[in-house]
Design an enzyme around this catalytic site. Structure first.
Site, PDB file in Angstrom:
ATOM      1  N   LYS A   1      15.640  43.211  15.067  1.00 54.32           N
ATOM      2  CA  LYS A   1      15.391  44.656  14.980  1.00 54.32           C
ATOM      3  C   LYS A   1      16.522  45.382  14.264  1.00 54.32           C
ATOM      4  O   LYS A   1      16.291  46.417  13.625  1.00 54.32           O
ATOM      5  CB  LYS A   1      15.208  45.232  16.387  1.00 54.32           C
ATOM      6  CG  LYS A   1      13.984  44.707  17.112  1.00 54.32           C
ATOM      7  CD  LYS A   1      13.948  45.186  18.557  1.00 54.32           C
ATOM      8  CE  LYS A   1      12.755  44.612  19.299  1.00 54.32           C
ATOM      9  NZ  LYS A   1      12.735  45.006  20.733  1.00 54.32           N
TER      10      LYS A   1
ATOM     11  N   TYR B   1       5.832  42.189  12.784  1.00 59.39           N
ATOM     12  CA  TYR B   1       6.817  42.305  13.865  1.00 59.39           C
ATOM     13  C   TYR B   1       7.114  40.930  14.466  1.00 59.39           C
ATOM     14  O   TYR B   1       8.277  40.530  14.617  1.00 59.39           O
ATOM     15  CB  TYR B   1       6.284  43.269  14.920  1.00 59.39           C
ATOM     16  CG  TYR B   1       7.112  43.376  16.168  1.00 59.39           C
ATOM     17  CD1 TYR B   1       8.364  43.981  16.158  1.00 59.39           C
ATOM     18  CD2 TYR B   1       6.629  42.883  17.379  1.00 59.39           C
ATOM     19  CE1 TYR B   1       9.116  44.091  17.325  1.00 59.39           C
ATOM     20  CE2 TYR B   1       7.365  42.993  18.539  1.00 59.39           C
ATOM     21  CZ  TYR B   1       8.608  43.590  18.507  1.00 59.39           C
ATOM     22  OH  TYR B   1       9.353  43.692  19.665  1.00 59.39           O
TER      23      TYR B   1
ATOM     24  N   VAL C   1      15.775  38.213  23.632  1.00 57.02           N
ATOM     25  CA  VAL C   1      15.419  37.391  24.785  1.00 57.02           C
ATOM     26  C   VAL C   1      15.400  35.897  24.457  1.00 57.02           C
ATOM     27  O   VAL C   1      15.173  35.076  25.344  1.00 57.02           O
ATOM     28  CB  VAL C   1      14.069  37.829  25.406  1.00 57.02           C
ATOM     29  CG1 VAL C   1      14.175  39.239  25.965  1.00 57.02           C
ATOM     30  CG2 VAL C   1      12.930  37.689  24.417  1.00 57.02           C
TER      31      VAL C   1
END
Length: 303
Positions: A66, A188, A257
């Site tokens: 991101k 994404y 994560v």
């Protein structure tokens, strides 16, 4: 300073806490990660790289991507990104929907899943292929032409991405997406599922330590925009535990994560730590511990 020695000491400090976290098994393709794996890399502004532990083992970068999608959207599209996404900490989990309705489809910051979906949408409009743009940037900055999206991870995220789909449709209902939801989510997942090592990410993040300058000497961002990304990283980059990360580590950082955390030492270099075992906020327990040990020992902090 003996960088290699300090990195090894930081890795040693992280080992005892790895058993206190758990891997991100809600994405099945990540659930098989070894919770005892751990690595740490340092890239200096002159391009030297040092590492300890499993620092050259590729892992799923997840939300670390991101920061790169944001940098590319800002470099390509300018200030318009800040008209569509905010710059404030959320105080809620990274995949929360609760603030979107009261804030009319404007995500609180670009590092929430909702914010990254909006940034990906903008990058898709600007480049025609957001996933490709992030991947090619990482390849160029890391010097690793084999760096790529892991198709199994991307497919696993897509198959279990109901909440991300809900976020995207909710944002679209407020007119804050320009492209079809399905296309935005595919791009994404393509950049979140990139596999890279601590070495790769430390090198790729150096443009922020160099105040916007890429590995080839060209300018990606103005000094002011690099400062702004670092500021948002500090306040929003480690989910709803950003305050604790700033307290312990004292650096701008972005976690994922997959277990990685990329941290920026402006003017000096970048650090990337990786350990798949996560705390309740979704941050690697080992990476936070190692970065805390390293900045405590070296005095490298923005404070």
């Amino acid at each position: 300073m003996d960088y290699q020695l300090e990195l090894q000491r930081a890795v040693d400090a992280a080992r005892p806490v790895l058993g206190t976290g758990r891997v991100a098994d809600y994405i099945p393709a990540l659930g098989a990660a070894d919770p005892t794996a751990f690595g740490l890399a340092l890239a200096t502004v002159d391009g030297q790289v040092y590492g300890a532990g499993d620092w050259q083992v590729p892992f799923s970068v997840q939300s670390i991507s991101k920061l790169f999608s944001l940098a590319l959207a800002l470099a390509t599209g300018g200030e318009q990104v800040w008209h569509r996404v905010g710059r404030e900490p959320s105080g809620t989990p990274f995949n929360s929907l609760v603030q979107l309705e009261s804030e009319q489809g404007i995500p609180r910051n670009p590092f929430l899943n909702s914010g990254a979906v909006v940034v990906t949408d903008l990058l898709l409009t600007l480049t025609g292929d957001a996933g490709h743009a992030v991947r090619e940037f990482l390849r160029a900055e890391s010097g690793n032409p084999r760096l790529d999206t892991d198709p199994q991870v991307a497919a696993s995220e897509a198959a279990h991405g109901h909440r991300n789909a809900a976020l995207a449709h909710f944002i679209a209902s407020y007119g804050n997406l320009e492209n079809p939801v399905e296309a935005v989510l595919a791009h994404y997942y393509a950049h979140c599922a990139i596999a890279a090592s601590c070495r790769d990410l430390a090198l790729a993040g150096l443009f922020l330590a160099r105040h916007g300058i890429r590995a080839d000497g060209s300018r990606l961002l103005s000094r002011s925009d690099a400062k702004r990304i670092n500021a948002v990283l500090l306040t929003c980059g480690t989910y709803d535990a950003a305050g604790d990360f700033a307290f312990r580590v004292g650096l701008p950082g972005k976690s994922g994560v997959g277990g990685g955390i990329l941290a920026v030492v402006p003017g000096r270099g970048t650090l990337c730590a990786w350990g798949p075992a996560l705390d309740r906020a979704g941050n690697s327990v080992g990476a936070v511990t190692a970065l805390d040990a390293f900045t405590t020992a070296t005095g490298w902090s923005v404070f």
